[in-house]
Design a protein around this motif. Structure first.
Motif, PDB file in Angstrom:
ATOM      1  N   GLY A  58       7.132   8.244  43.398  1.00 40.34           N
ATOM      2  CA  GLY A  58       8.072   9.223  43.937  1.00 40.34           C
ATOM      3  C   GLY A  58       8.705  10.144  42.908  1.00 40.34           C
ATOM      4  O   GLY A  58       9.693  10.810  43.206  1.00 40.34           O
ATOM      5  N   CYS A  59       8.161  10.194  41.698  1.00 41.55           N
ATOM      6  CA  CYS A  59       8.690  11.071  40.647  1.00 41.55           C
ATOM      7  C   CYS A  59       7.845  12.332  40.527  1.00 41.55           C
ATOM      8  O   CYS A  59       6.646  12.333  40.844  1.00 41.55           O
ATOM      9  N   GLN A  60       8.467  13.370  40.020  1.00 38.94           N
ATOM     10  CA  GLN A  60       7.747  14.608  39.728  1.00 38.94           C
ATOM     11  C   GLN A  60       6.823  14.377  38.531  1.00 38.94           C
ATOM     12  O   GLN A  60       7.104  13.531  37.681  1.00 38.94           O
ATOM     13  N   PRO A  61       5.738  15.140  38.428  1.00 42.06           N
ATOM     14  CA  PRO A  61       4.864  14.991  37.252  1.00 42.06           C
ATOM     15  C   PRO A  61       5.585  15.428  35.983  1.00 42.06           C
ATOM     16  O   PRO A  61       6.474  16.286  36.017  1.00 42.06           O
ATOM     17  N   TRP A 126       0.723  -0.906  31.061  1.00 41.89           N
ATOM     18  CA  TRP A 126       2.114  -0.430  31.013  1.00 41.89           C
ATOM     19  C   TRP A 126       2.797  -0.596  32.374  1.00 41.89           C
ATOM     20  O   TRP A 126       3.952  -0.980  32.449  1.00 41.89           O
ATOM     21  N   MET A 127       2.059  -0.319  33.446  1.00 45.57           N
ATOM     22  CA  MET A 127       2.652  -0.443  34.782  1.00 45.57           C
ATOM     23  C   MET A 127       2.928  -1.905  35.147  1.00 45.57           C
ATOM     24  O   MET A 127       3.807  -2.180  35.952  1.00 45.57           O
ATOM     25  N   LEU A 137       8.244   5.502  35.170  1.00 45.24           N
ATOM     26  CA  LEU A 137       8.844   5.877  36.454  1.00 45.24           C
ATOM     27  C   LEU A 137      10.296   6.328  36.325  1.00 45.24           C
ATOM     28  O   LEU A 137      11.027   6.341  37.323  1.00 45.24           O
ATOM     29  N   ASN A 138      10.712   6.729  35.150  1.00 49.23           N
ATOM     30  CA  ASN A 138      12.046   7.308  34.964  1.00 49.23           C
ATOM     31  C   ASN A 138      11.983   8.741  35.492  1.00 49.23           C
ATOM     32  O   ASN A 138      11.479   9.644  34.815  1.00 49.23           O
ATOM     33  N   CYS A 139      12.472   8.940  36.696  1.00 50.66           N
ATOM     34  CA  CYS A 139      12.378  10.258  37.338  1.00 50.66           C
ATOM     35  C   CYS A 139      13.248  11.309  36.656  1.00 50.66           C
ATOM     36  O   CYS A 139      13.095  12.502  36.925  1.00 50.66           O
ATOM     37  N   ASP A 140      14.147  10.890  35.762  1.00 53.90           N
ATOM     38  CA  ASP A 140      14.946  11.856  35.004  1.00 53.90           C
ATOM     39  C   ASP A 140      14.159  12.460  33.850  1.00 53.90           C
ATOM     40  O   ASP A 140      14.523  13.513  33.343  1.00 53.90           O
ATOM     41  N   ALA A 141      13.102  11.795  33.405  1.00 49.58           N
ATOM     42  CA  ALA A 141      12.255  12.335  32.338  1.00 49.58           C
ATOM     43  C   ALA A 141      11.525  13.555  32.884  1.00 49.58           C
ATOM     44  O   ALA A 141      11.123  13.595  34.053  1.00 49.58           O
ATOM     45  N   ARG A 142      11.345  14.557  32.039  1.00 48.87           N
ATOM     46  CA  ARG A 142      10.712  15.813  32.450  1.00 48.87           C
ATOM     47  C   ARG A 142       9.413  16.104  31.708  1.00 48.87           C
ATOM     48  O   ARG A 142       8.585  16.867  32.178  1.00 48.87           O
TER      49      ARG A 142
END
Length: 165
Positions: A58-61, A126-127, A137-142
């Motif tokens: 559910g995170c952006q690429p 890693w997963m 899966l840190n959705c804050d990472a860009r």
């Protein structure tokens, strides 16, 4: 002025084939004669597999950042050259100090691995590891960079560095 000089130097330091191998297909046509190395192709596949996992989660690429690419390649190279599998690098550097030294001011995390023979296997590993999964899966990472280097004995060393900008 220093930032401009640093960015010009940085742009010259990142081989076009690395950026082309990790970019969208339209961007890869910038230099059609550039032949990426095995490591560059593996890095591009790690980028793809990581973003596939982010989409499932559910995170952006993540975008590929040239500075984080250099930081990750340098760590993979250090580990392959020394056999020292560690988040500590040359002269005790960390992913934060390595990223900031080349001008990236918002590093988030680092994943490392060794011995895996394919991007699918390293990303799956890693997963399966909660702290590494959390980084991916840190959705804050860009943005991020992915590095891989093959040691003289044939062992692959892998690194990812994530960032907040």
């Amino acid at each position: 002025m220093f930032d401009l000089v640093r960015r010009i130097t940085l742009a010259a330091a990142v081989p076009a084939a690395i950026l082309a191998a990790t970019a969208a297909p339209a961007r890869a046509a910038i230099n059609p004669d550039a032949q990426p190395t095995t490591e560059q192709l593996l890095m591009a596949q790690v980028v793809d597999r990581t973003n596939e996992q982010r989409a499932i989660g559910g995170c952006q690429p993540l975008s590929v950042d040239p500075e984080l690419m250099i930081a990750s390649v340098r760590q993979a190279h250090y580990m392959a050259a020394t056999g020292d599998f560690s988040h500590r690098g040359w002269r005790g550097s960390t992913f934060e100090t390595r990223s900031k030294a080349i001008g990236y001011e918002a590093p988030a995390a680092e994943n490392i691995a060794w011995g895996y023979l394919s991007p699918d296997r390293v990303v799956a590993s890693w997963m399966a590891s909660p702290p590494h999964r959390e980084n991916i899966l840190n959705c804050d990472a860009r943005s991020f960079g992915a590095g891989v280097q093959r040691a003289v004995d044939g062992t692959y060393y892998w690194a990812q560095v994530f960032g907040y900008r």
